[in-house]
Design a protein around this motif. Structure first.
Motif, short mmCIF file in Angstrom:
data_model
loop_
_atom_site.label_atom_id
_atom_site.label_comp_id
_atom_site.label_asym_id
_atom_site.label_seq_id
_atom_site.Cartn_x
_atom_site.Cartn_y
_atom_site.Cartn_z
N PRO A 55 37.77 40.04 33.58
CA PRO A 55 37.44 39.23 34.76
C PRO A 55 36.30 38.26 34.45
N SER A 56 36.35 37.07 35.04
CA SER A 56 35.30 36.08 34.81
C SER A 56 34.14 36.24 35.78
N LEU A 57 34.34 37.05 36.83
CA LEU A 57 33.27 37.31 37.78
C LEU A 57 33.53 38.64 38.48
N PHE A 58 32.52 39.13 39.18
CA PHE A 58 32.68 40.32 40.00
C PHE A 58 31.96 40.08 41.31
N GLY A 59 32.71 40.08 42.40
CA GLY A 59 32.13 39.86 43.72
C GLY A 59 32.67 40.85 44.72
N VAL A 60 31.97 40.99 45.84
CA VAL A 60 32.33 41.98 46.85
C VAL A 60 32.13 41.40 48.24
N ALA A 61 33.04 41.76 49.15
CA ALA A 61 32.87 41.48 50.58
C ALA A 61 33.25 42.75 51.33
N THR A 62 32.62 43.01 52.46
CA THR A 62 32.87 44.24 53.21
C THR A 62 33.31 43.93 54.63
N SER A 63 33.99 44.91 55.24
CA SER A 63 34.49 44.73 56.60
C SER A 63 34.58 46.08 57.31
N LEU A 64 34.44 46.05 58.61
CA LEU A 64 34.64 47.25 59.43
C LEU A 64 36.02 47.28 60.06
N ASN A 65 36.69 46.11 60.14
CA ASN A 65 38.00 46.06 60.81
C ASN A 65 39.14 45.58 59.93
N GLY A 66 38.86 45.18 58.71
CA GLY A 66 39.91 44.74 57.80
C GLY A 66 40.33 43.30 57.96
#
Length: 220
Positions: A118-129
């Motif tokens: 992978p050229s990067l590693f990122g994250v996003a989070t959610s409570l409802n999808g």
């Protein structure tokens, strides 16, 4: 150092060690914890014929499940266990649903250090999808040698986690799809009963030590 001071030092060490144990983390984005694969922007061979002898052990579904386990199963006849994004996918993201809403303290992923990196590693989070909040991105995650992690700094409540990997680099790099071995998220570990006992003894010891020092100071 007299005996009482020595005992106080021991209790202090117990308290510090208990605190260190409390600071450890436990992975929650694992199949054993009820997490599941939701979707991905692409997956190799989902529309094209599989290479390398074809699918085995359930094929594409096995590749998805492998993201959540430390004991993956080969899904291609050549023995590959990684989830591999489709070619020409510049985003390369996937969504995992946790077994329950969790207060996360870190996110991580593992992958090959040479092939389809992978050229990067990122994250996003959610409570409802549906509504995701970006958390952070690491450029060139392979700098950590086949794995990468993000620390939250403060617990982040989430039920869904989206992981981003970008286009592949290294051997078999872009336009080929990036390959990922495992993704996970971590919560702060709950101390075991023995750890709580150590912490309690440590606090009692510190109290006794300070009380002794105060009395000794008045008697000088």
């Amino acid at each position: 150092m007299n005996i009482k001071s020595a005992v106080g030092a021991i209790f202090l060490a117990l308290s510090v060690s208990a605190g260190a144990a409390q600071a450890s983390t436990v992975n929650v984005a694992l199949s054993s914890a009820g997490a599941s694969f939701v979707s991905a922007t692409s997956q190799i061979f989902s529309s094209d014929p599989a290479c390398c002898g074809g699918f085995i052990n359930g094929g594409l579904t096995t590749a998805q499940n492998n993201l959540l386990t430390t004991t993956p199963t080969a899904w291609l006849a050549n023995g590959d266990t990684r989830f591999i994004f489709g070619n020409n996918d510049p985003i390369s993201s996937l969504i995992i649903k946790l077994g329950s809403i969790s207060d996360l303290v870190s996110f991580g992923a593992t992958f090959s250090s040479t092939d389809r990196v992978p050229s990067l590693f990122g994250v996003a989070t959610s409570l409802n999808g549906s509504l995701f909040t970006p958390f952070g991105v690491i450029a060139n995650p392979n700098g950590s040698g086949g794995g990468s992690s993000l620390l939250t700094g403060a617990p982040v409540s989430a039920l869904y986690v989206e992981y981003f990997f970008g286009p592949a680099t290294g051997d078999n790099g872009f336009p080929n799809g990036a390959g990922v071995s495992e993704v996970f998220a971590s919560v702060a570990a709950v101390p075991e009963p023995s750890t709580w006992a150590m912490m309690l003894l440590g606090f009692i010891g510190l109290g006794l030590m300070f009380r002794y020092r105060q009395r000794h100071a008045f008697n000088v």
